[in-house]
Design a protein around this motif. Structure first.
Motif, PDB file in Angstrom:
ATOM      1  N   ALA A  95       3.113   4.933   9.700  1.00 49.59           N
ATOM      2  CA  ALA A  95       1.899   4.350   9.112  1.00 49.59           C
ATOM      3  C   ALA A  95       1.217   5.314   8.150  1.00 49.59           C
ATOM      4  O   ALA A  95      -0.001   5.456   8.169  1.00 49.59           O
ATOM      5  CB  ALA A  95       0.925   3.886  10.203  1.00 49.59           C
ATOM      6  N   PHE A  97      -0.295   6.390   4.575  1.00 50.38           N
ATOM      7  CA  PHE A  97      -0.933   5.574   3.554  1.00 50.38           C
ATOM      8  C   PHE A  97      -0.102   5.644   2.277  1.00 50.38           C
ATOM      9  O   PHE A  97       0.020   6.707   1.661  1.00 50.38           O
ATOM     10  CB  PHE A  97      -2.355   6.068   3.299  1.00 50.38           C
ATOM     11  N   HIS A  99      -0.538   4.684  -0.688  1.00 53.66           N
ATOM     12  CA  HIS A  99      -1.192   4.921  -1.979  1.00 53.66           C
ATOM     13  C   HIS A  99      -1.736   6.345  -2.082  1.00 53.66           C
ATOM     14  O   HIS A  99      -2.503   6.644  -2.983  1.00 53.66           O
ATOM     15  CB  HIS A  99      -2.300   3.902  -2.202  1.00 53.66           C
ATOM     16  N   GLN A 140       4.316  11.563  -3.479  1.00 56.15           N
ATOM     17  CA  GLN A 140       3.906  10.306  -2.862  1.00 56.15           C
ATOM     18  C   GLN A 140       4.723  10.153  -1.584  1.00 56.15           C
ATOM     19  O   GLN A 140       5.870  10.594  -1.525  1.00 56.15           O
ATOM     20  CB  GLN A 140       4.200   9.131  -3.801  1.00 56.15           C
ATOM     21  N   ASN A 142       6.203   7.719  -0.299  1.00 56.52           N
ATOM     22  CA  ASN A 142       7.452   6.943  -0.322  1.00 56.52           C
ATOM     23  C   ASN A 142       8.553   7.653  -1.104  1.00 56.52           C
ATOM     24  O   ASN A 142       9.636   7.128  -1.290  1.00 56.52           O
ATOM     25  CB  ASN A 142       7.208   5.529  -0.866  1.00 56.52           C
TER      26      ASN A 142
ATOM     27  N   ARG B 203      -0.995  -1.820  10.621  1.00 54.22           N
ATOM     28  CA  ARG B 203      -0.906  -0.528  11.299  1.00 54.22           C
ATOM     29  C   ARG B 203      -1.593   0.560  10.469  1.00 54.22           C
ATOM     30  O   ARG B 203      -2.084   1.539  11.011  1.00 54.22           O
ATOM     31  CB  ARG B 203       0.566  -0.165  11.539  1.00 54.22           C
ATOM     32  N   LEU B 204      -1.629   0.332   9.144  1.00 56.83           N
ATOM     33  CA  LEU B 204      -2.332   1.291   8.285  1.00 56.83           C
ATOM     34  C   LEU B 204      -3.829   1.242   8.549  1.00 56.83           C
ATOM     35  O   LEU B 204      -4.521   2.252   8.493  1.00 56.83           O
ATOM     36  CB  LEU B 204      -2.045   0.998   6.815  1.00 56.83           C
ATOM     37  N   ARG B 221     -11.152   2.625   1.453  1.00 50.05           N
ATOM     38  CA  ARG B 221     -10.127   3.632   1.209  1.00 50.05           C
ATOM     39  C   ARG B 221      -8.703   3.122   1.458  1.00 50.05           C
ATOM     40  O   ARG B 221      -7.743   3.673   0.942  1.00 50.05           O
ATOM     41  CB  ARG B 221     -10.368   4.861   2.095  1.00 50.05           C
ATOM     42  N   ILE B 222      -8.580   2.102   2.304  1.00 48.06           N
ATOM     43  CA  ILE B 222      -7.226   1.673   2.671  1.00 48.06           C
ATOM     44  C   ILE B 222      -6.957   0.224   2.270  1.00 48.06           C
ATOM     45  O   ILE B 222      -6.021  -0.055   1.531  1.00 48.06           O
ATOM     46  CB  ILE B 222      -6.981   1.892   4.176  1.00 48.06           C
ATOM     47  N   PRO B 225      -7.522  -0.622  -1.868  1.00 47.59           N
ATOM     48  CA  PRO B 225      -6.455  -0.111  -2.748  1.00 47.59           C
ATOM     49  C   PRO B 225      -5.118  -0.802  -2.519  1.00 47.59           C
ATOM     50  O   PRO B 225      -4.374  -1.036  -3.471  1.00 47.59           O
ATOM     51  CB  PRO B 225      -6.350   1.367  -2.373  1.00 47.59           C
ATOM     52  N   LEU B 226      -4.839  -1.153  -1.272  1.00 52.39           N
ATOM     53  CA  LEU B 226      -3.532  -1.739  -0.989  1.00 52.39           C
ATOM     54  C   LEU B 226      -3.441  -3.205  -1.374  1.00 52.39           C
ATOM     55  O   LEU B 226      -2.356  -3.702  -1.650  1.00 52.39           O
ATOM     56  CB  LEU B 226      -3.183  -1.560   0.504  1.00 52.39           C
ATOM     57  N   ALA B 304      -1.243   3.229  -8.671  1.00 49.05           N
ATOM     58  CA  ALA B 304      -0.044   4.032  -8.920  1.00 49.05           C
ATOM     59  C   ALA B 304       0.644   4.417  -7.614  1.00 49.05           C
ATOM     60  O   ALA B 304       0.001   4.737  -6.636  1.00 49.05           O
ATOM     61  CB  ALA B 304      -0.411   5.288  -9.694  1.00 49.05           C
ATOM     62  N   GLY B 305       1.938   4.366  -7.633  1.00 47.30           N
ATOM     63  CA  GLY B 305       2.687   4.865  -6.487  1.00 47.30           C
ATOM     64  C   GLY B 305       3.033   3.815  -5.455  1.00 47.30           C
ATOM     65  O   GLY B 305       3.773   4.084  -4.535  1.00 47.30           O
ATOM     66  N   HIS B 306       2.479   2.623  -5.565  1.00 45.99           N
ATOM     67  CA  HIS B 306       2.932   1.570  -4.655  1.00 45.99           C
ATOM     68  C   HIS B 306       2.983   0.246  -5.394  1.00 45.99           C
ATOM     69  O   HIS B 306       2.260   0.035  -6.346  1.00 45.99           O
ATOM     70  CB  HIS B 306       2.031   1.454  -3.434  1.00 45.99           C
TER      71      HIS B 306
END
Lengths: 367, 307
Positions: A95, A97, A99, A140, A142, B203-204, B221-222, B225-226, B304-306
């Motif tokens: 789990a 994060f 991002h 990152q 991932n 779960r995040l 924060r979670i 963004p996601l 960025a990044g996901h």
């Protein structure tokens, strides 16, 4: 210093968790009592569905007990939300994060606690060092491998210096070799940080090699608590004996009882010596457990467990002999392979299991 | 080149040709029905307007474009800013922005609620959200009118409850436009938001709580963004039709509270100024494109990044 004498980090008192109502009622945990000492590597071991993860989630605060108390250093934390408990979790799926970078993941907890920037930075460097991830700090999450994600998850959970660290099957997603490495790594980290670890696993080998003490769970209950040796050598009931390692179970009747052992007359008529379970004097019908490696194969005789060899399975370092006893039970003997005795026994041959001293153990009446 | 290689290459080019053939009908429709008319619009915007609508074909003029922002004074013929047009452009941008904001504020909890229902009932909730689409937009807008007009449900209820003495004038105001657009475009925000919240790994969220983040911090924060791809998609789906809204401001806003869609219609209709109508249409399109570019850029940076 024994576990009892040390300060208790976590105490679980009469905790139950029941889901649903009426006919959909499922008891995930019933009346669990545990005391986990400070600095201890404590493992909750059991098959899936035994309630070990539920118990961990109750301690973390993701779920709340139907009944009972959860004490963290003497204070009942059961009604508190997870963000008010000084307990952190390493999740089964990590789990992390997605991002955020490695460094951002690790500093998250400290940021949320409102720690000053320079303290966060120092702690972050410390944690990266501890899990050997300094070079990866700006990646990152991932973009790193499973084993590295595991390390980041560990560092993230340890960064806020929790009083207790909860680990929910953290190694199950790793391949065998990496798992072995991480087992050593986890032990090292625990020793270095001195934080109490509560480790959940269904892997008995993992539990036996890593833990100071183990709680074996089944159907929402704790069946036995003890060191790896205690649980392996003196399983309290048939479930524990069956779940941990391999076991032979034989039914019999107690004839005479001495201080530490008893004579047990097995159904085949053979009498053997068996040690007594802790804190219980058995009488009448009992179940005797014998570990396969505590017996050896040999010539049939009046004092041995006689039968016919059904199968001899070669496992490299040792051979498993499956013997059909005259009583009808199947009995397994595990013998180390010595060059000279190779291929001595044939299928269908009359053979006997010879029991070593104190090989047999009487189970607390449970089955 | 070996025979096998030749055969492989031939198969590949045949494959590509087949794909072109298969997509040809769709491409044709896009070119004929979308790119073609746009091109016609672009041409019209540079022509002299006809006396009774239409354009004087072949006579080039920049009047259409200049009158998007500027107007000649009736008395001294000096060039000044076209206040009415600017007001309408500003109103369109402001109302579209507010509509996007309100649908996001209302839509997020709704989508979160649906996404956290058990899988079995989730579909029913999604289905309920789509029910307004069954009814024609015009009818839904008139329904809104029945709610907010002076003798309507809302005012009657408020007067009856004694909260106000006389009915609130909501009809024919920007508030009416905003209410109408928020109501009509809300599902367009809820559905993409739902799609991205449903994919959120809860779960995040637990991990966030575990690391001492309270509910607000976990959201900021979670979760946000996601689910930002969903917010971006929803905002685009709401902002674009809002900017070009026609029926809603026509029915609820009245003549005083026109938006760009109504202005365009006016120029092609009663105004008989097709070049201006065409120029405003293209301006609207440009606004949409600029908004999209800004939005997608920001989204790409924050996300960025996901994926």
């Amino acid at each position: 210093m024994s576990a009892e004498q040390r300060q208790r980090a976590i105490e679980i008192r009469g905790v139950s968790r029941i889901y649903g109502e009426g006919e959909h009622r499922v008891t995930a945990l019933s009346g669990v009592n545990l005391a986990i000492a400070e600095n201890e590597f404590f493992t909750l071991l059991g098959p899936s569905g035994c309630g070990k993860t539920t118990l961990l989630r109750l301690i973390a605060g993701f779920d709340f007990p139907t009944d009972g108390e959860i004490l963290l250093h003497g204070e009942d934390i059961a009604p508190l939300p997870p963000f008010k408990r000084h307990v952190n979790t390493v999740f089964q799926s990590y789990a992390l994060f997605p991002h955020m970078t490695v460094a951002e993941n690790i500093s998250f907890g400290l940021q949320m606690l409102g720690r000053p920037k320079d303290e966060i930075k120092t702690r972050l460097d410390e944690m990266l060092e501890l899990v050997h991830m300094t070079a990866m700090r700006n990646r990152q999450v991932n973009q790193i491998s499973g084993g590295q994600q595991q390390r980041v998850a560990l560092a993230r959970a340890l960064a806020p210096k929790p009083q207790v660290l909860l680990l929910d099957e953290p190694l199950s997603a790793l391949d065998y070799k990496l798992r072995k490495e991480m087992q050593v790594e986890l032990k090292r980290v625990q020793a270095e940080t001195g934080i109490t670890f509560i480790f959940v696993t269904h892997d008995q080998e993992e539990a036996l090699t890593m833990s100071d003490r183990i709680a074996v769970m089944s159907n929402g209950e704790v069946r036995q608590v003890g060191t790896a040796r205690e649980i392996y050598d003196q399983p309290s009931d048939r479930f524990v004996a069956d779940f941990i390692g391999e076991s032979n179970f034989l039914e019999g009747e107690v004839t005479t009882v001495s201080e530490t052992s008893a004579r047990v007359k097995l159904s085949s008529g053979v009498e053997i010596d068996a040690s007594l379970p802790a804190g219980k004097t058995p009488s009448g019908k009992v179940t005797v457990v014998i570990r396969p490696e505590h017996a050896s194969v040999g010539e049939p005789g009046p004092d041995h467990l006689n039968g016919t060899l059904e199968e001899a399975a070669y496992f490299g370092t040792d051979t498993h002999f499956h013997i059909r006893l005259d009583s009808g039970d199947l009995f397994t003997v595990r013998e180390q392979n010595v060059r000279s005795v190779r291929d001595q026994h044939r299928k269908g041959e009359r053979i006997a299991a010879h029991l070593g001293p104190s090989a047999a153990q009487i189970l607390k009446d449970r089955s | 080149m070996s025979g096998a290689q030749k055969a492989a290459r031939a198969a590949e080019s045949r494959d590509i040709r087949n794909r072109w053939l298969l997509s040809a009908p769709a491409l044709l429709i896009v070119i004929v029905a979308a790119v073609g008319p746009l091109f016609v619009m672009l041409l019209y915007s540079f022509m002299v307007k006809g006396d009774y609508g239409d354009v004087k074909f072949g006579q080039f003029s920049l009047d259409g474009w200049s009158s998007v922002l500027f107007q000649r004074d009736i008395f001294d013929d000096t060039l000044g800013l076209a206040d009415a047009h600017l007001a309408i452009i500003w109103r369109s941008i402001k109302l579209s922005f507010l509509t996007t904001l309100f649908t996001a504020i209302l839509g997020f909890p709704t989508a979160y609620f649906i996404a956290t229902r058990p899988a079995k009932t989730r579909e029913i909730w999604v289905f309920l959200v789509t029910i307004p689409f069954w009814t024609n937009l015009l009818i839904r807008t008139f329904a809104m009118q029945q709610v907010i007009r002076n003798e309507g449900l809302l005012n009657n209820a408020l007067v009856w409850l004694g909260i106000i003495d006389s009915p609130l004038q909501i009809m024919y105001t920007d508030t009416a436009n905003l209410l109408g657009m928020t109501y009509v475009y809300l599902p367009l925000m809820v559905l993409p938001l739902y799609a991205s919240i449903e994919k959120l790994d809860f779960r995040l969220v637990e991990a966030g709580y575990d690391l001492y983040a309270n509910r607000l911090q976990v959201l900021r924060r979670i979760v946000l963004p996601l689910v930002s791809p969903g917010i971006v998609a929803g905002s685009i789906l709401v902002f674009i039709p809002s900017l070009g809204a026609y029926v809603i401001p026509r029915v609820l806003g009245g003549g005083k509270n026109m938006m760009l869609g109504n202005l365009i219609e006016l120029q092609f209709g009663a105004g008989r100024n097709w070049p201006l109508g065409a120029a405003i249409s293209i301006t609207l399109m440009a606004l949409v494109m600029i908004a999209l570019l800004i939005y997608v850029r920001n989204a790409a940076r924050s996300g960025a990044g996901h994926a």
